[in-house]
Design an enzyme around this catalytic site. Structure first.
Site, mmCIF file in Angstrom:
data_model
loop_
_atom_site.group_PDB
_atom_site.id
_atom_site.type_symbol
_atom_site.label_atom_id
_atom_site.label_comp_id
_atom_site.label_asym_id
_atom_site.label_seq_id
_atom_site.Cartn_x
_atom_site.Cartn_y
_atom_site.Cartn_z
ATOM 1 N N ASN A 63 1.432 -1.702 -0.023
ATOM 2 C CA ASN A 63 -0.052 -0.244 0.098
ATOM 3 C C ASN A 63 1.106 1.204 -0.076
ATOM 4 O O ASN A 63 1.544 1.442 0.859
ATOM 5 C CB ASN A 63 -0.923 -0.058 1.407
ATOM 6 N N LYS A 108 -0.522 4.223 -0.573
ATOM 7 C CA LYS A 108 -0.288 5.021 0.272
ATOM 8 C C LYS A 108 -0.148 6.665 -0.368
ATOM 9 O O LYS A 108 -0.542 6.556 -1.220
ATOM 10 C CB LYS A 108 0.386 5.976 1.604
ATOM 11 N N HIS A 168 -9.277 1.353 5.575
ATOM 12 C CA HIS A 168 -7.973 1.453 5.681
ATOM 13 C C HIS A 168 -7.826 2.510 7.099
ATOM 14 O O HIS A 168 -8.953 3.500 7.521
ATOM 15 C CB HIS A 168 -6.768 2.033 4.701
ATOM 16 N N GLU A 209 -6.577 5.246 8.513
ATOM 17 C CA GLU A 209 -6.015 6.561 8.007
ATOM 18 C C GLU A 209 -7.752 6.817 7.242
ATOM 19 O O GLU A 209 -8.156 7.685 7.909
ATOM 20 C CB GLU A 209 -5.286 6.126 7.047
ATOM 21 N N GLU A 230 -4.918 -4.438 10.705
ATOM 22 C CA GLU A 230 -4.260 -3.713 11.256
ATOM 23 C C GLU A 230 -4.057 -2.904 12.005
ATOM 24 O O GLU A 230 -5.599 -2.278 11.856
ATOM 25 C CB GLU A 230 -3.511 -3.082 9.869
ATOM 26 N N GLY A 287 3.521 2.777 10.828
ATOM 27 C CA GLY A 287 4.054 3.105 10.593
ATOM 28 C C GLY A 287 4.917 3.802 12.484
ATOM 29 O O GLY A 287 5.994 4.149 12.182
ATOM 30 N N SER A 337 4.407 -2.191 10.450
ATOM 31 C CA SER A 337 5.466 -2.565 10.557
ATOM 32 C C SER A 337 6.413 -3.323 9.776
ATOM 33 O O SER A 337 6.926 -4.719 10.960
ATOM 34 C CB SER A 337 6.100 -2.087 12.392
HETATM 35 P P1 13P Z 1 3.282 0.369 7.533
HETATM 36 O O1 13P Z 1 3.692 -1.140 6.979
HETATM 37 O O2 13P Z 1 4.141 1.177 6.847
HETATM 38 O O3 13P Z 1 3.465 0.573 8.776
HETATM 39 O O4 13P Z 1 1.802 0.592 6.887
HETATM 40 C C1 13P Z 1 1.074 -0.327 7.318
HETATM 41 C C2 13P Z 1 0.249 -0.191 6.205
HETATM 42 O O5 13P Z 1 -0.846 0.623 6.739
HETATM 43 C C3 13P Z 1 -0.365 -0.957 5.236
HETATM 44 O O6 13P Z 1 -1.795 -0.212 4.656
#
Ligand code: 13P
Length: 250
Positions: free
Chosen positions: A9, A11, A96, A98, A166, A172, A212
């Site tokens: 992803n 983003k 997601h 976010e 997740e 992150g 992560s």
């Molecule tokens: P990270 O791998 O940067 O922690 O992000 C995970 C994520 O949100 C994938 O959709």
């Protein structure tokens, strides 16, 4: 036996030149027979360009689709699932964390988006996961169960739907749950899918872990029971990291 899915992803990252280069590097790896599936989800700005490149067996996904059931109309800024499919995508991430947090998307909204993705012929990658406060409050399992019941359409199958667990606090941050915690949540997700969709569908559905994931922890996380792949954020932006994760499954 569920085939693993290694998904990136991106983003809101990558301008044209860098995005095309990264996609090309991933696609080159997908020209040979791999023992797992690969998916990249670039930003909407690059989706069409990247889907038009020769991409071997690599799947291509959007990071969202419009909520409206309509395929077109007066919805400024939105991109319908049909449009995403028309660009050549195979998958769409929905729900997601976010988007749930920054755009206040509820389970109902996420379920509608998943239904739209499926109706357009896309595989919906439905994200769920608890916040840090919810984990500390001992609510992780009840939160993900509620999200499954609320966000996963009852028409979901292993073909048109993938679940991604997740934990919000692991995204992150460099923090990951223990192997035992991942195993516990993934087993609970599977049990909840059995309740919603029946044993046969639930057993075949892939449940990804995200948060992560990096080359150094991928082998361990991907060997946990009921972990059928990874949804990778930061580490999907560099081919060495992304493929470092994927290579643990070769
Ligand atoms: P990270 O791998 O940067 O922690 O992000 C995970 C994520 O949100 C994938 O959709």
């Amino acid at each position: 036996m569920r085939r693993k899915l290694i998904a990136g992803n991106w983003k809101m990252n990558k301008l044209k030149a860098d995005g095309i280069e990264l996609a090309r590097s991933v696609f080159e790896k997908c020209t040979v027979n791999l023992p797992f599936d690969v998916l990249i989800c670039p930003p909407m700005s690059l989706l069409g360009l990247i889907a038009d490149m020769p991409h071997g067996s690599c799947g291509i996904g959007s990071q969202d689709v419009a909520e409206t059931i309509k395929e077109s109309g007066a919805f400024t800024g939105d991109v319908s699932a049909k449009m995403v499919c028309d660009l050549g995508a195979t998958h769409a991430i929905v729900g997601h964390s976010e988007r749930r947090t920054l755009h206040h998307e509820t389970d109902d909204v996420v379920r509608q988006k998943a239904e739209n993705a499926m109706a357009a012929g896309l595989t919906a990658v439905i994200c769920i996961g608890e916040t840090e406060a919810e984990r500390e409050g001992g609510e992780a399992l009840s939160v993900v169960s509620r999200q499954i019941q609320g966000s996963v359409p009852t028409t979901a199958t292993s073909e048109n739907c993938v679940i991604a667990y997740e934990p919000v606090w692991a995204i992150g941050t460099g923090k990951t749950p223990t192997v035992a915690d991942v195993a516990e949540v993934h087993a609970a997700v599977r049990a909840e899918l059995v309740k919603l969709l029946g044993q046969e569908v639930a057993n075949k559905m892939r449940i990804l872990y995200g948060g992560s994931v990096k080359p150094s922890n991928a082998r361990e996380l991907l060997s946990v029971d009921n972990v059928d792949g990874a949804l990778i954020g930061g580490a999907s932006l560099k081919i060495d990291d992304f493929w470092g994760i994927a290579s643990t499954q070769l």
